[in-house]
Design a protein around this motif. Structure first.
Motif, short mmCIF file in Angstrom:
data_model
loop_
_atom_site.label_atom_id
_atom_site.label_comp_id
_atom_site.label_asym_id
_atom_site.label_seq_id
_atom_site.Cartn_x
_atom_site.Cartn_y
_atom_site.Cartn_z
N CYS A 9 -9.29 16.58 -5.60
CA CYS A 9 -8.68 17.82 -4.79
C CYS A 9 -7.93 18.63 -5.95
CB CYS A 9 -7.34 17.02 -3.97
SG CYS A 9 -6.06 16.33 -4.95
N LEU A 11 -5.84 18.64 -8.20
CA LEU A 11 -4.37 18.61 -8.63
C LEU A 11 -4.13 18.36 -9.90
CD1 LEU A 11 -1.61 19.29 -7.18
CD2 LEU A 11 -1.31 16.65 -7.10
N GLN A 13 -1.69 16.70 -12.74
CA GLN A 13 -0.46 15.96 -12.50
C GLN A 13 -0.24 15.20 -13.84
OE1 GLN A 13 -1.27 13.33 -8.98
NE2 GLN A 13 -3.38 14.68 -9.41
N CYS A 26 -3.39 9.71 -7.16
CA CYS A 26 -3.36 11.11 -7.10
C CYS A 26 -2.16 11.41 -5.94
CB CYS A 26 -4.64 11.96 -6.52
SG CYS A 26 -4.42 13.77 -5.96
N ARG A 28 -1.45 13.70 -4.19
CA ARG A 28 -1.91 14.63 -2.91
C ARG A 28 -3.10 14.01 -2.07
NH1 ARG A 28 -3.25 20.99 -3.52
NH2 ARG A 28 -5.32 20.25 -4.71
N CYS A 29 -4.06 13.49 -2.70
CA CYS A 29 -5.30 12.89 -1.77
C CYS A 29 -5.23 11.60 -1.71
CB CYS A 29 -6.40 13.58 -2.39
SG CYS A 29 -7.30 13.13 -3.79
N VAL A 339 -6.52 15.93 3.83
CA VAL A 339 -6.51 14.28 3.15
C VAL A 339 -7.50 13.56 3.90
CG1 VAL A 339 -5.14 12.11 2.77
CG2 VAL A 339 -3.95 14.61 2.45
N TRP A 406 -10.14 21.52 -0.40
CA TRP A 406 -8.93 21.78 -0.93
C TRP A 406 -8.78 23.18 -1.18
CZ3 TRP A 406 -4.92 18.40 -0.01
CH2 TRP A 406 -5.42 17.16 0.10
N ALA A 410 -4.94 25.25 -0.91
CA ALA A 410 -4.23 25.50 -2.15
C ALA A 410 -4.39 26.75 -2.80
CB ALA A 410 -4.81 24.53 -3.05
#
Ligand code: ZN
Ligand code: ZN
Length: 420
Positions: A9, A11, A13, A26, A28-29, A339, A406, A410
């Motif tokens: 996805c 992201l 992090q 993750c 988010r996903c 997701v 995504w 996003a």
């Protein structure tokens, strides 16, 4: 703190190091970004050494023997591959050879070549290339699927003859578990942290800075720093493993569409044409995938009938439908449940290989049964089409980039660097 860029996805992090046995997912996903392992080097090395010994046994001794009316046929792991070649089904023979012998064997050899120097405290300059190859081979080793193929074949033959398992079969079964354990005991970080960055580059991204993530070694690099460091400006290769870095897989949608359409086209002849012909006492009978399932049902083997039906008929179709849905959803820029769509994608990647069962069944049957007019089994055109469907759907799932799901939800994606 370690920096992660989610490959599914996108992201960015960071996470603190976790205790051995725990994973970083993750936010988010839910994709598993990293799993820490205790004592990874020693455990993986021990399992790999055991695996090498089992691999040699599995390939050197009789695998199964087929006894019918006083005649005995002994087979090794590679007999079916040779028989397929002799019957003019070289394409299927190559796929079976690659997925059941070459890929697992290479994986073991690569692990050994990476881990032994590491254990001896030496730095091998080819470490990154070997690890990269190991990573790419992973989806193609299918010994576990081969085992289900053996079960189905033995059930199909029980009425016709006596099947006796050989030494190799036992080694093969243990090898499946040992190789799986070695793969899960390996923490790739123990290897990657020994590989120097070429060129040396700043790793920690500043706030708001565009980053590139490596899908092979999971390194995250600020794009500007990498462009400044790469002298020839032919951005961008991973400074650690040498893979080409992209914000998105190049031409992902076009490639996936083409492969999905090709797989659908092959799916029809794969189910219409027979996959094998069984000759028994002069009577020839051709079997399609569906009639094979019905045979198992008629003989009261409904659990195996269910496995073959799901693996050979349901899974390829489901996979193509899911990929079709994902392609449409990206094209129409749906914002619906990213997701869940990412989970669907992850599922298609995981289940596709199980469809190889029927290809292995044909391989094992042609190896075991070749007693001329008394009993023989011939691979047919349907097997070639079916094998093509399985491989093409696997490639289709690999070429789809889940980060596209995504992109509509996003921030706008950074454009891909121009081709050199
Ligand atoms: Zn993610
Ligand atoms: Zn890399």
């Amino acid at each position: 703190m370690s920096v992660y860029l989610c490959p599914e996805c996108d992201l960015l992090q960071q996470a603190a190091p976790v205790a051995p046995g725990s994973s970083v997912h993750c936010a988010r996903c839910g994709f598993r970004l990293h799993r820490a392992q205790a004592n990874s080097l020693d455990r993986t090395l021990a399992l790999t050494l055991a695996g090498v010994i089992l691999f040699i046994i599995a390939n050197s001794f009789p695998f199964l023997s087929f006894q019918m009316q006083g005649q005995v046929t002994e087979t090794t792991l590679s007999t079916g591959i040779v028989s397929l070649f002799n019957q003019g089904k070289g394409e299927v023979a190559l796929v079976v050879f690659f997925t059941s012998i070459l890929a697992p064997g290479l994986q073991l050899a690569l692990l050994l070549m990476v881990l032994v120097p590491l254990k001896l405290g030496r730095f091998a300059p080819w470490l990154a290339q070997l690890m990269r190859l190991f990573r790419h081979l992973r989806p193609w080793g299918m010994m576990d699927v081969f085992l289900i193929g053996i079960l189905v074949s033995v059930v199909k033959l029980t009425e016709m003859a006596t099947i006796v398992p050989g030494v190799s079969l036992f080694a093969f079964v243990v090898l499946i578990f040992v190789l799986a354990a070695a793969q899960s005991a390996l923490d790739p970080e123990i290897v990657w942290q020994r590989v120097p960055l070429r060129p040396p580059v700043r790793l920690h991204p500043r706030a708001g800075e565009a980053v590139l993530g490596c899908e092979t070694c999971e390194l995250v690099v600020p794009e500007a720093a990498l462009r400044a460091a790469e002298a020839d400006r032919s951005c961008c290769t991973c400074p650690r493993c040498g893979s080409v870095l992209h914000h998105r897989k190049p031409l992902s949608l076009q490639r996936t569409w083409a492969l999905v359409i090709a797989a659908l086209a092959f799916y029809i002849p794969a189910n219409v044409f027979p996959i094998m012909t069984v000759t028994s006492l002069g009577n020839a009978q051709s079997d399609t995938i569906l009639s094979g399932v019905i045979f198992l049902l008629n003989h009261g083997m409904w659990p195996l009938a269910l496995v073959v039906f799901v693996a050979s008929i349901f899974v390829p179709l489901l996979k193509l439908l899911i990929l079709f849905l994902l392609l449409i959803s990206v094209r129409q820029r749906w914002r619906w449940r990213p997701v869940d769509r990412t989970r669907l994608y992850r599922m298609t990647e995981a289940i596709g290989r199980w469809s190889m069962v029927d290809v292995y069944v044909v391989t094992i049957l042609v190896a075991l049964v070749h007693l001329g007019n008394l009993a023989s089994i011939q691979a047919e055109a349907g097997a070639v089409f079916f094998c093509a469907v399985v491989i093409i759907t696997m490639l289709a799932a690999m070429s789809f980039d889940p980060r596209l799901i995504w992109d509509t939800t996003a921030r706008p994606a950074a454009p891909d660097p121009p081709a050199p």
